[in-house]
Write a protein that holds these residues in place. Sequence first.
Motif, PDB file in Angstrom:
ATOM      1  N   HIS A  76       0.852  -1.189   0.000  1.00 17.09           N
ATOM      2  CA  HIS A  76       0.000   0.000   0.000  1.00 17.09           C
ATOM      3  C   HIS A  76       0.885   1.235   0.000  1.00 17.09           C
ATOM      4  O   HIS A  76       1.742   1.386   0.878  1.00 17.09           O
ATOM      5  CB  HIS A  76      -0.918   0.004   1.228  1.00 17.09           C
ATOM      6  CG  HIS A  76      -1.856  -1.159   1.260  1.00 17.09           C
ATOM      7  ND1 HIS A  76      -3.057  -1.161   0.590  1.00 17.09           N
ATOM      8  CD2 HIS A  76      -1.757  -2.376   1.858  1.00 17.09           C
ATOM      9  CE1 HIS A  76      -3.668  -2.322   0.786  1.00 17.09           C
ATOM     10  NE2 HIS A  76      -2.892  -3.067   1.547  1.00 17.09           N
ATOM     11  N   VAL A  90      -7.937   3.245  -0.736  1.00 18.28           N
ATOM     12  CA  VAL A  90      -6.822   2.525  -0.118  1.00 18.28           C
ATOM     13  C   VAL A  90      -7.254   1.894   1.203  1.00 18.28           C
ATOM     14  O   VAL A  90      -6.903   0.751   1.506  1.00 18.28           O
ATOM     15  CB  VAL A  90      -5.618   3.461   0.086  1.00 18.28           C
ATOM     16  CG1 VAL A  90      -4.528   2.784   0.910  1.00 18.28           C
ATOM     17  CG2 VAL A  90      -5.059   3.903  -1.260  1.00 18.28           C
ATOM     18  N   ASP A 150      -0.726   6.851  -2.856  1.00 17.74           N
ATOM     19  CA  ASP A 150      -2.085   6.449  -3.241  1.00 17.74           C
ATOM     20  C   ASP A 150      -3.083   6.827  -2.147  1.00 17.74           C
ATOM     21  O   ASP A 150      -4.208   7.246  -2.437  1.00 17.74           O
ATOM     22  CB  ASP A 150      -2.143   4.942  -3.483  1.00 17.74           C
ATOM     23  CG  ASP A 150      -1.376   4.504  -4.719  1.00 17.74           C
ATOM     24  OD1 ASP A 150      -1.056   5.373  -5.560  1.00 17.74           O
ATOM     25  OD2 ASP A 150      -1.097   3.299  -4.838  1.00 17.74           O
ATOM     26  N   PHE A 151      -2.667   6.667  -0.909  1.00 16.36           N
ATOM     27  CA  PHE A 151      -3.521   7.033   0.215  1.00 16.36           C
ATOM     28  C   PHE A 151      -3.840   8.521   0.180  1.00 16.36           C
ATOM     29  O   PHE A 151      -4.984   8.924   0.410  1.00 16.36           O
ATOM     30  CB  PHE A 151      -2.811   6.675   1.520  1.00 16.36           C
ATOM     31  CG  PHE A 151      -3.586   7.015   2.765  1.00 16.36           C
ATOM     32  CD1 PHE A 151      -4.498   6.123   3.296  1.00 16.36           C
ATOM     33  CD2 PHE A 151      -3.383   8.216   3.423  1.00 16.36           C
ATOM     34  CE1 PHE A 151      -5.215   6.424   4.463  1.00 16.36           C
ATOM     35  CE2 PHE A 151      -4.079   8.531   4.583  1.00 16.36           C
ATOM     36  CZ  PHE A 151      -4.998   7.631   5.103  1.00 16.36           C
ATOM     37  N   GLN A 164      -9.196  -1.275   0.618  1.00 15.06           N
ATOM     38  CA  GLN A 164      -8.330  -2.379   0.227  1.00 15.06           C
ATOM     39  C   GLN A 164      -7.493  -2.869   1.399  1.00 15.06           C
ATOM     40  O   GLN A 164      -7.272  -4.072   1.579  1.00 15.06           O
ATOM     41  CB  GLN A 164      -7.422  -1.956  -0.929  1.00 15.06           C
ATOM     42  CG  GLN A 164      -6.573  -3.089  -1.500  1.00 15.06           C
ATOM     43  CD  GLN A 164      -7.409  -4.210  -2.075  1.00 15.06           C
ATOM     44  OE1 GLN A 164      -8.185  -4.006  -3.010  1.00 15.06           O
ATOM     45  NE2 GLN A 164      -7.273  -5.419  -1.517  1.00 15.06           N
ATOM     46  N   GLN A 183      -7.866   8.362  -0.371  1.00 16.31           N
ATOM     47  CA  GLN A 183      -7.786   7.728   0.941  1.00 16.31           C
ATOM     48  C   GLN A 183      -8.761   6.571   1.080  1.00 16.31           C
ATOM     49  O   GLN A 183      -8.385   5.478   1.514  1.00 16.31           O
ATOM     50  CB  GLN A 183      -8.056   8.770   2.034  1.00 16.31           C
ATOM     51  CG  GLN A 183      -8.135   8.195   3.433  1.00 16.31           C
ATOM     52  CD  GLN A 183      -8.443   9.258   4.467  1.00 16.31           C
ATOM     53  OE1 GLN A 183      -7.800  10.296   4.506  1.00 16.31           O
ATOM     54  NE2 GLN A 183      -9.436   9.002   5.307  1.00 16.31           N
TER      55      GLN A 183
END
Length: 286
Positions: free
Chosen positions: A194, A206, A198-199, A209, A203
């Motif tokens: 992760h 992610v 990307d977070f 997931q 947010q």
Amino acid sequence: MISPVTPMTDLRLIHAPARSGATLMCKAIAVMPTVQLYSEIHPRGPALLATQQEHPGYMTASLKAQAFTWFGHLQELGADAVFDRHKTENTKADIDDVMALAQSQGQVPVMRDWSHMDFFGRPFCEPTGTPALLSTLGDHYNLIRTVIVRQPLGMWLSFQGSGLGQDYAGKEGYDRFLDCYLNFIRCFDGLRVHKYEDFMADQDQVVRQFCADLHVDYDPTYTERFRDYKDITGDPAGSGKTSYRDSPRGIAAALYQYLITVPSYGVLCDKLGYDPGAVPFGYRVE
């Protein structure tokens, strides 16, 4: 006496280096209603932290101290026993006890491994390149694991603004950092990764997931508790005000060109899935 957990009980682990955005990301997991998250756990955590902090500060790395302070466990032992200055290890028995206590309340225990100690080490110790917590756990748990990473240059620059900067400054420190990071990611090859970036971009996607990978129930109301949650380690998490800059910091163009052309940087970016020529999130070239 606390009843032991049954063999092969699920144990959820998050592996993450320092300055990877893991404090911020782990807060999102910690506030899920069914989760009790234990932060930066290492078998020798309190003892290693004691090289830099006095008692009781280094007990923040104690699994039982976290259980006592954050989740109300072990109250019958009393603070003096839980914060015993001579109890500087997190043992397999400690993990068994805390797992059983969390599960007795219908909660799911999640642990963030203190990966910095094993793979970067300084200023606390020299790295071994192997995850000590996994050795402690042995074959006693069914491990459900995932990894948090950050773009290498962005993470190294974040090191420079922290208490870790001195040991990773300059050309020698940069080379050491890249080698340590490569050892980290090679050790966890094959696990879901992760990315901090990307977070920051999306947010909720992610977090969904992340929950799925850890087999944790996702609750969309986590956003109501996320920002102010403070029962976690990491600077400045203790204030509940962990934040990341809205405006990017500058990198001198000449320095930037040197940093991105170091061969091991390109290897690391390739393994992590980052473009080695891209300016890291939160920075700009000047």
